[in-house]
Design a protein around this motif. Structure first.
Motif, PDB file in Angstrom:
ATOM      1  N   ILE A 148       0.843  -1.203   0.000  1.00 48.48           N
ATOM      2  CA  ILE A 148       0.000   0.000   0.000  1.00 48.48           C
ATOM      3  C   ILE A 148       0.877   1.251   0.000  1.00 48.48           C
ATOM      4  O   ILE A 148       0.650   2.196  -0.773  1.00 48.48           O
ATOM      5  N   ASP A 149       1.889   1.265   0.857  1.00 47.79           N
ATOM      6  CA  ASP A 149       2.788   2.423   0.931  1.00 47.79           C
ATOM      7  C   ASP A 149       3.558   2.605  -0.379  1.00 47.79           C
ATOM      8  O   ASP A 149       3.780   3.732  -0.832  1.00 47.79           O
ATOM      9  N   TYR A 150       3.945   1.493  -0.984  1.00 41.70           N
ATOM     10  CA  TYR A 150       4.663   1.546  -2.256  1.00 41.70           C
ATOM     11  C   TYR A 150       3.777   2.160  -3.337  1.00 41.70           C
ATOM     12  O   TYR A 150       4.212   3.006  -4.117  1.00 41.70           O
ATOM     13  N   CYS A 151       2.514   1.756  -3.355  1.00 37.73           N
ATOM     14  CA  CYS A 151       1.576   2.306  -4.343  1.00 37.73           C
ATOM     15  C   CYS A 151       1.376   3.803  -4.129  1.00 37.73           C
ATOM     16  O   CYS A 151       1.314   4.578  -5.091  1.00 37.73           O
ATOM     17  N   ASN A 187       1.835   7.389  -6.578  1.00 41.32           N
ATOM     18  CA  ASN A 187       0.584   8.107  -6.857  1.00 41.32           C
ATOM     19  C   ASN A 187      -0.511   7.190  -7.382  1.00 41.32           C
ATOM     20  O   ASN A 187      -1.318   7.566  -8.238  1.00 41.32           O
ATOM     21  N   LEU A 188      -0.549   5.967  -6.856  1.00 38.53           N
ATOM     22  CA  LEU A 188      -1.627   5.028  -7.159  1.00 38.53           C
ATOM     23  C   LEU A 188      -2.615   5.076  -6.006  1.00 38.53           C
ATOM     24  O   LEU A 188      -2.316   4.616  -4.897  1.00 38.53           O
ATOM     25  N   TYR A 189      -3.785   5.625  -6.239  1.00 37.10           N
ATOM     26  CA  TYR A 189      -4.756   5.856  -5.172  1.00 37.10           C
ATOM     27  C   TYR A 189      -5.926   4.869  -5.242  1.00 37.10           C
ATOM     28  O   TYR A 189      -6.340   4.447  -6.310  1.00 37.10           O
ATOM     29  N   GLY A 190      -6.456   4.529  -4.061  1.00 40.51           N
ATOM     30  CA  GLY A 190      -7.642   3.686  -3.979  1.00 40.51           C
ATOM     31  C   GLY A 190      -7.366   2.202  -4.075  1.00 40.51           C
ATOM     32  O   GLY A 190      -8.267   1.414  -4.370  1.00 40.51           O
ATOM     33  N   ILE A 191      -6.132   1.781  -3.798  1.00 40.68           N
ATOM     34  CA  ILE A 191      -5.743   0.376  -3.946  1.00 40.68           C
ATOM     35  C   ILE A 191      -6.205  -0.486  -2.768  1.00 40.68           C
ATOM     36  O   ILE A 191      -6.447  -1.690  -2.914  1.00 40.68           O
ATOM     37  N   LYS A 192      -6.342   0.118  -1.610  1.00 40.95           N
ATOM     38  CA  LYS A 192      -6.693  -0.663  -0.420  1.00 40.95           C
ATOM     39  C   LYS A 192      -8.079  -1.268  -0.560  1.00 40.95           C
ATOM     40  O   LYS A 192      -9.023  -0.621  -1.007  1.00 40.95           O
ATOM     41  N   GLY A 193      -8.218  -2.544  -0.171  1.00 39.31           N
ATOM     42  CA  GLY A 193      -9.493  -3.243  -0.280  1.00 39.31           C
ATOM     43  C   GLY A 193     -10.521  -2.728   0.707  1.00 39.31           C
ATOM     44  O   GLY A 193     -10.201  -1.996   1.657  1.00 39.31           O
ATOM     45  N   HIS A 194     -11.768  -3.109   0.501  1.00 34.48           N
ATOM     46  CA  HIS A 194     -12.849  -2.731   1.411  1.00 34.48           C
ATOM     47  C   HIS A 194     -12.563  -3.259   2.808  1.00 34.48           C
ATOM     48  O   HIS A 194     -12.017  -4.355   2.978  1.00 34.48           O
ATOM     49  N   ARG A 195     -12.939  -2.492   3.796  1.00 33.78           N
ATOM     50  CA  ARG A 195     -12.624  -2.841   5.195  1.00 33.78           C
ATOM     51  C   ARG A 195     -13.182  -4.202   5.606  1.00 33.78           C
ATOM     52  O   ARG A 195     -12.655  -4.840   6.513  1.00 33.78           O
ATOM     53  N   SER A 196     -14.236  -4.668   4.932  1.00 36.48           N
ATOM     54  CA  SER A 196     -14.855  -5.937   5.323  1.00 36.48           C
ATOM     55  C   SER A 196     -14.114  -7.154   4.781  1.00 36.48           C
ATOM     56  O   SER A 196     -14.292  -8.269   5.282  1.00 36.48           O
ATOM     57  N   VAL A 197     -13.282  -6.960   3.752  1.00 38.59           N
ATOM     58  CA  VAL A 197     -12.571  -8.101   3.164  1.00 38.59           C
ATOM     59  C   VAL A 197     -11.057  -7.934   3.181  1.00 38.59           C
ATOM     60  O   VAL A 197     -10.325  -8.913   3.019  1.00 38.59           O
TER      61      VAL A 197
END
Length: 356
Positions: free
Chosen positions: A308-311, A315-325
């Motif tokens: 996530i930090d690397y992305c 400047n790659l935004y919105g990569i983190k998955g939904h909090r439920s999965v």
């Protein structure tokens, strides 16, 4: 350059952003902002009429289908659909393939009986349930065409056994060719594939309305919105304007058929990369993978924050998955260019080589 993979509100075409930005200061050389024009002026009535016409054209709708732009987003439709279509003593069939289907089921139970004819909950919604039976006396069959959180997508229209078909298309509307006339009701929040947050598209076969016994609040009755041309009350003017611009952009591109080919290329490029890297894995059954929301994880969960930090550094935004999965999610909506997909794939390859 920023690459926007947010799941919603999602990326918009650059040309749409530029035109909308100009309209905020001065729309059509009127000296007025789109944010301050009257909704019953000829200027906005023309915008709304054009948006409706574009929907009908892009979806190739027949004369029985009406197009509405409504407040409330798709979540309001979880209750407005059964309120308008389902009597207390009747049963509606629902398919539960994820969070949004589950929410729709919960709301429908307030208005009538619900028969959950299929569910993928047994495997955490990582596949699409394809074998099920719809009771012939069901009032309608409801399903979510694309599951934004879980990363699954229906690749065909399910068999409804002759009953009315209702679909939540919030996250894949206008992304591929379908026989849209096969549906008696379609709803979709605009903020993923057709505009900005704040408006909901509704396509309804007018022949299914007016068949419930209950008295409906004026603003909840679809018939009143049809009679008033989506202006029963003050509509979300700016959101409709952005939707109109986005629909025109799609038409100018070549329409839904051309968009589907582009989306197929983007999805194939991404999933081929994912499958080639042993450090990453996708939990979704391959035949049910979404072409709009690619969900994946790392085989070593301890590396996820590093990725996530690397992305973010790229400047790659919105990569983190939904909090439920958890994990990661790359949203491949219509406005996302192939070049952005190439950048995120290169990032995955580079990261994998560093942590092999």
């Amino acid at each position: 350059m920023v690459h926007n993979f947010n799941a919603g509100p999602g990326i918009l075409p650059q040309a749409v952003l530029e035109q909308a930005a100009r309209a905020i200061l001065n729309i059509d050389d009127t000296g007025l902002s789109i944010l301050e024009i009257g909704h019953r002026t000829p200027l906005f009535e023309g915008i709304l009429h054009k948006a409706v016409s574009l929907v009908k054209e892009l979806m190739n709708l027949d004369a029985d289908h009406e197009v509405l732009f409504l407040h409330g987003g798709a979540s309001t439709q979880f209750m407005q659909v059964p309120m308008n279509l389902l009597n207390t003593n009747e049963t509606a069939a629902y398919i539960d393939n994820g969070i949004w289907g589950s929410k729709a089921i919960k709301e429908a139970k307030l208005f009538g009986n619900v028969d959950v004819v299929a569910s993928s909950a047994d495997k955490n919604h990582t596949y699409i349930t394809k074998t099920f039976s719809v009771p012939h006396n069901a009032k309608y069959l409801h399903y979510t065409t694309n599951n934004t959180v879980e990363g699954t997508q229906w690749q065909h229209i399910p068999e409804s056994n002759g009953v009315s078909l209702v679909a939540d298309m919030s996250s894949d509307i206008f992304s591929r060719e379908l026989n849209f006339n096969a549906f008696d009701l379609i709803y979709a929040g605009a903020q993923k594939n057709m505009g900005a947050a704040g408006v909901n598209l509704l396509v309804v076969n007018k022949n299914i309305l007016g068949k419930v016994d209950r008295k409906l609040p004026t603003i909840m009755d679809y018939r009143n919105h049809i009679a008033n041309g989506s202006m029963l009350n003050t509509p979300p003017v700016f959101a409709i304007y952005v939707s109109m611009l986005t629909l025109q952009w799609l038409k100018d591109l070549g329409g839904v058929k051309v968009m589907e080919a582009i989306n197929d290329e983007k999805a194939s490029f991404f999933y081929d990369t994912l499958d080639s890297l042993p450090q990453f894995t996708g939990p979704v059954a391959r035949e049910d993978r979404s072409k709009m929301n690619a969900v994946f994880v790392m085989k070593d969960p301890g590396l996820e924050k590093l990725f996530i930090d690397y992305c973010k550094s790229l400047n790659l935004y919105g990569i983190k998955g939904h909090r439920s999965v958890g994990g990661f999610r790359v949203s491949l909506y219509n406005a996302l260019p192939l070049s952005s997909v190439q950048v995120v794939c290169d990032a995955m390859k580079a990261f994998a080589s560093q942590h092999g």
